[in-house]
Design an enzyme around this catalytic site. Structure first.
Site, PDB file in Angstrom:
ATOM      1  N   ALA A 160       0.817  -1.214   0.000  1.00  0.00           N
ATOM      2  CA  ALA A 160       0.000   0.000   0.000  1.00  0.00           C
ATOM      3  C   ALA A 160       0.852   1.266   0.000  1.00  0.00           C
ATOM      4  O   ALA A 160       0.658   2.164  -0.823  1.00  0.00           O
ATOM      5  CB  ALA A 160      -0.939  -0.022   1.203  1.00  0.00           C
TER       6      ALA A 160
ATOM      7  N   LYS B 242       5.808   9.402  16.460  1.00  0.00           N
ATOM      8  CA  LYS B 242       4.921   8.380  15.887  1.00  0.00           C
ATOM      9  C   LYS B 242       4.827   7.158  16.807  1.00  0.00           C
ATOM     10  O   LYS B 242       3.747   6.584  16.983  1.00  0.00           O
ATOM     11  CB  LYS B 242       5.413   7.966  14.505  1.00  0.00           C
TER      12      LYS B 242
END
Length: 324
Positions: free
Chosen positions: A10, A204
């Protein structure tokens, strides 16, 4: 400038398509029906920023591509140690590996001045297996702030975000980072060159280390975790412990736990990558996301009781994946 995307899933296929759109000579390494569709019709990207098709060369044999200047590594980090046969045909003497991974990278202490400089993190690089395949001097860090999914073979749905922060482990602004950044920008992406890429890693990771394992254990979406009193409190403790560990290794990301929790709730009914892997009976990317954080807690004598408890349970869960 030649680029190979190793692991054109992806994210990888989206990056490859964008680079191709910007004029870069890019080659995708993919497999199965996804590869067949790309060969036949290119990569089709559906995006709120505008749909487009990129007729990128694609193969399942890296030897057909040969040596390139950059390898964009789109594989999950738990497959790095075994990717030698795939990446070796792509390398020449100065090939750079841009590793778009979650969690703590194998190169974390490479070039980092201080008491832990050069130390290997066993959770992510056991016995140096990853370093042997991906030498430290080739590594450029990459933190992905982008959400995509494969909607069908050769069809990528871009959901949000276009930022791919990159940076040298030693904090310099190198020519290779600037060159790669320019190619990404030409393709319509954001690619800032950071002098402290570890700051992005921890920002993150603050969410991933907490939400990913909790989502897998509870089979819950981001908004469900953030709204439930018990799991929200658990995530808060995990984030506070993660920030303390980051500080212990010299990183002080400027982000509040409340802001991170509220942001996760706004994401809505999103399944984390770990939950998606669990539902597909794929190996969980636990070592770089949580085991490494626990290892750094032990290294720095930083208390992390909540992280350790959640890791223990998720680690047991991971032993059952793929055994059905």
């Amino acid at each position: 400038m030649r680029v190979a995307v190793l692991g054109a899933g992806a994210i990888g296929a989206y990056v490859g398509a964008a680079l191709h759109r910007g004029g870069t000579d890019v080659h995708l390494i993919a497999r199965g029906p996804h590869l067949d569709a790309i060969r036949a019709n290119g990569v089709k990207v559906l995006s709120p920023r505008g749909d487009f098709v990129a007729m990128t060369p694609a193969t399942d044999d890296p030897a057909e591509v040969g040596p390139v200047d950059y390898v964009f590594l789109g594989l999950k980090a738990n497959s790095y140690a075994s990717c030698g046969p795939l990446i070796e045909p792509l390398l020449h003497a100065t090939t750079t590996v841009v590793a778009a991974q979650n969690g703590i990278p194998w190169w974390y202490f490479h070039g980092l001045k201080g008491p832990y400089e050069g130390r290997r993190i066993e959770s992510v690089d056991p016995d140096g297996e990853v370093t042997r395949v991906l030498p430290l001097e080739r590594a450029v860090g990459c933190v992905v702030y982008c959400s995509t999914e494969i909607e069908g073979p050769g069809l990528i749905r871009h959901l949000e975000g276009t930022r791919f922060s990159i940076g040298e482990p030693d904090g310099t602004t190198s020519d290779r980072c600037l060159e790669f950044s320019a190619a990404m920008v030409a393709g319509g992406l954001k690619c800032p060159v950071e002098t402290d890429i570890r700051n992005d890693i921890w920002i993150k990771l603050l969410g991933n280390a907490a939400f990913n394992p909790i989502s897998a254990l509870a089979r819950a979406t981001m908004v469900e975790i953030a709204r439930h009193h018990g799991t929200r409190a658990t995530v808060r403790l995990m984030m506070e412990e993660t920030l303390a560990i980051a500080a212990a290794v010299g990183c002080h990301p400027a982000i509040s736990v409340d802001k991170r929790l509220d942001g996760a709730q706004r994401v809505g009914a999103h399944k984390t990558s770990m939950l998606q892997d669990l539902e597909k009976d794929k190996p969980l990317e636990l070592d770089v996301i949580l085991a490494a954080v626990v290892e750094l807690a032990d290294l720095t004598n930083t208390p992390a009781p909540t992280l350790k408890a959640v890791h223990a349970v998720t680690d047991l869960l991971s032993t059952k994946v793929g055994t059905a």
